[in-house]
Design a protein around this motif. Structure first.
Motif, short mmCIF file in Angstrom:
data_model
loop_
_atom_site.label_atom_id
_atom_site.label_comp_id
_atom_site.label_asym_id
_atom_site.label_seq_id
_atom_site.Cartn_x
_atom_site.Cartn_y
_atom_site.Cartn_z
N LEU A 142 -69.69 87.98 -22.99
CA LEU A 142 -69.69 88.78 -21.76
C LEU A 142 -69.25 88.01 -20.52
N PRO A 143 -69.82 86.84 -20.22
CA PRO A 143 -69.30 86.09 -19.06
C PRO A 143 -67.86 85.61 -19.28
N LEU A 144 -67.54 85.27 -20.53
CA LEU A 144 -66.17 84.88 -20.85
C LEU A 144 -65.22 86.05 -20.60
N ALA A 145 -65.65 87.25 -21.01
CA ALA A 145 -64.85 88.46 -20.81
C ALA A 145 -64.68 88.79 -19.34
N LEU A 146 -65.71 88.54 -18.56
CA LEU A 146 -65.67 88.89 -17.15
C LEU A 146 -64.73 87.97 -16.36
N PHE A 147 -64.79 86.68 -16.64
CA PHE A 147 -64.05 85.72 -15.81
C PHE A 147 -62.72 85.27 -16.41
N TYR A 148 -62.71 84.85 -17.66
CA TYR A 148 -61.46 84.31 -18.23
C TYR A 148 -60.61 85.43 -18.82
N GLY A 149 -61.21 86.22 -19.69
CA GLY A 149 -60.46 87.34 -20.25
C GLY A 149 -60.20 88.41 -19.22
N GLY A 150 -61.11 88.58 -18.26
CA GLY A 150 -60.96 89.64 -17.27
C GLY A 150 -60.25 89.21 -16.00
N LEU A 151 -60.91 88.39 -15.19
CA LEU A 151 -60.38 88.01 -13.88
C LEU A 151 -59.07 87.24 -14.00
N ALA A 152 -59.03 86.26 -14.91
CA ALA A 152 -57.82 85.44 -15.04
C ALA A 152 -56.63 86.30 -15.47
N GLN A 153 -56.87 87.22 -16.39
CA GLN A 153 -55.77 88.09 -16.82
C GLN A 153 -55.32 89.03 -15.70
N LEU A 154 -56.28 89.53 -14.93
CA LEU A 154 -55.93 90.41 -13.82
C LEU A 154 -55.07 89.68 -12.79
N ILE A 155 -55.43 88.43 -12.49
CA ILE A 155 -54.63 87.62 -11.57
C ILE A 155 -53.23 87.41 -12.14
N ALA A 156 -53.17 87.11 -13.43
CA ALA A 156 -51.87 86.93 -14.08
C ALA A 156 -51.04 88.20 -13.98
#
Length: 211
Positions: free
Chosen positions: A60-74
Motif C-alpha cells: 500500500l505505501p509502495l503503491a501510493l508513492f512509487y507506483g502511484g506518485l512517481a508514475q503520475l509525475i512521469a
C-alpha cells in the motif's frame, strides 16, 4: 524568431550571438516503468501465493508513492514531451495504484459481501484501458508490447478471479503479474542504460517503421 537589425555595415560584418541550446527534458519512461514494476512485483507475489497475504500491507505505501506518485509525475512529464502514449499510460497506472491503496485502506471494509464484485469492477475498468493501450503499443517497441500484452492478460485473469472468487484464476494472474514486472524492469533498465551510455547496450526491439 528574432531578427538581427543592421546599419550601413554589411550583415557579413555583424557578429551574431551563438544559438542558445534547448533545455533537454529527461526521459521519464524509466522512472514510470520502475515504479510500475516494483509495485506490480510485490502484489503479484501475494496474488500468486509465493508470499503470505500479510505482505500486502507493504504494497500500500509502495503503491501510493512509487507506483502511484512517481508514475503520475512521469505521466505529466510525458505530456510535456508530447508523448500521448506515455502520458496516457503513466497517468492511468499511477492513479490506479493510488486508488488501489485508498480502496484497501478506507473502502474495502465497507463493501461487505460485495467486496469481490467491487474488486472485480475495479479491475475490469483497467483491463479495458490496458487492452487498448496494448493495441497502441504495437507502434512503439517490442519490449513495451510485451509489457502491455502481459499486463492485459494479468488484469483479465485477476478480474475473472475476483468476480468468480476463483483462487486459481487469481494465482494465474499473480504469476502473469510477476512476469510482467520482470519485463517492465528490463525495459526500464534498458532505456535508462542506453540513454546514460549514449548507445544501445540493451535492445528494446523497435518496431519496423510503417511504409
Amino acid at each position: 524568431m528574432s531578427s538581427i537589425k543592421t546599419s550601413a555595415h554589411s550583415t557579413a560584418d555583424t557578429p551574431t550571438a551563438p544559438a542558445t541550446p534547448a533545455n533537454p527534458t529527461a526521459d521519464p519512461g524509466p522512472l514510470g516503468l520502475a515504479g510500475f514494476a516494483a509495485t506490480t512485483l510485490v502484489l503479484s507475489f501475494v496474488n500468486a501465493g509465493i508470499v503470505g497475504a500479510g505482505v500486502a500491507a507493504a504494497v500500500l505505501p509502495l503503491a501510493l508513492f512509487y507506483g502511484g506518485l512517481a508514475q503520475l509525475i512521469a505521466g505529466i512529464m510525458e505530456f510535456r514531451k508530447g508523448t500521448t502514449f506515455g502520458a496516457t499510460a503513466f497517468c492511468t497506472y499511477g492513479p490506479f495504484w493510488m486508488a488501489f491503496a485508498f480502496f484497501n485502506w478506507f473502502f474495502a471494509k465497507d463493501a461487505g459481501a460485495d467486496t469481490s464484485s467491487a474488486v472485480g469492477m475495479f479491475l475490469l475498468v483497467f483491463t479495458i484501458v490496458t487492452a487498448y493501450l496494448a493495441v497502441a503499443s504495437l507502434a512503439t517497441n517490442g519490449a513495451l508490447v510485451a509489457v502491455f500484452v502481459l499486463l492485459a492478460l494479468t488484469f483479465l485473469f485477476l478480474t475473472i478471479g475476483a468476480f468468480g472468487e476463483a483462487d486459481g484464476m487469481t494465482k494465474i494472474g499473480g504469476w502473469l503479474g510477476v512476469i510482467t514486472a520482470v519485463v517492465a524492469f528490463y525495459t526500464s533498465f534498458a532505456v535508462v542504460t542506453n540513454d546514460t551510455w549514449k548507445r544501445t547496450v540493451l535492445p528494446v526491439f523497435p518496431m519496423a517503421p510503417r511504409a
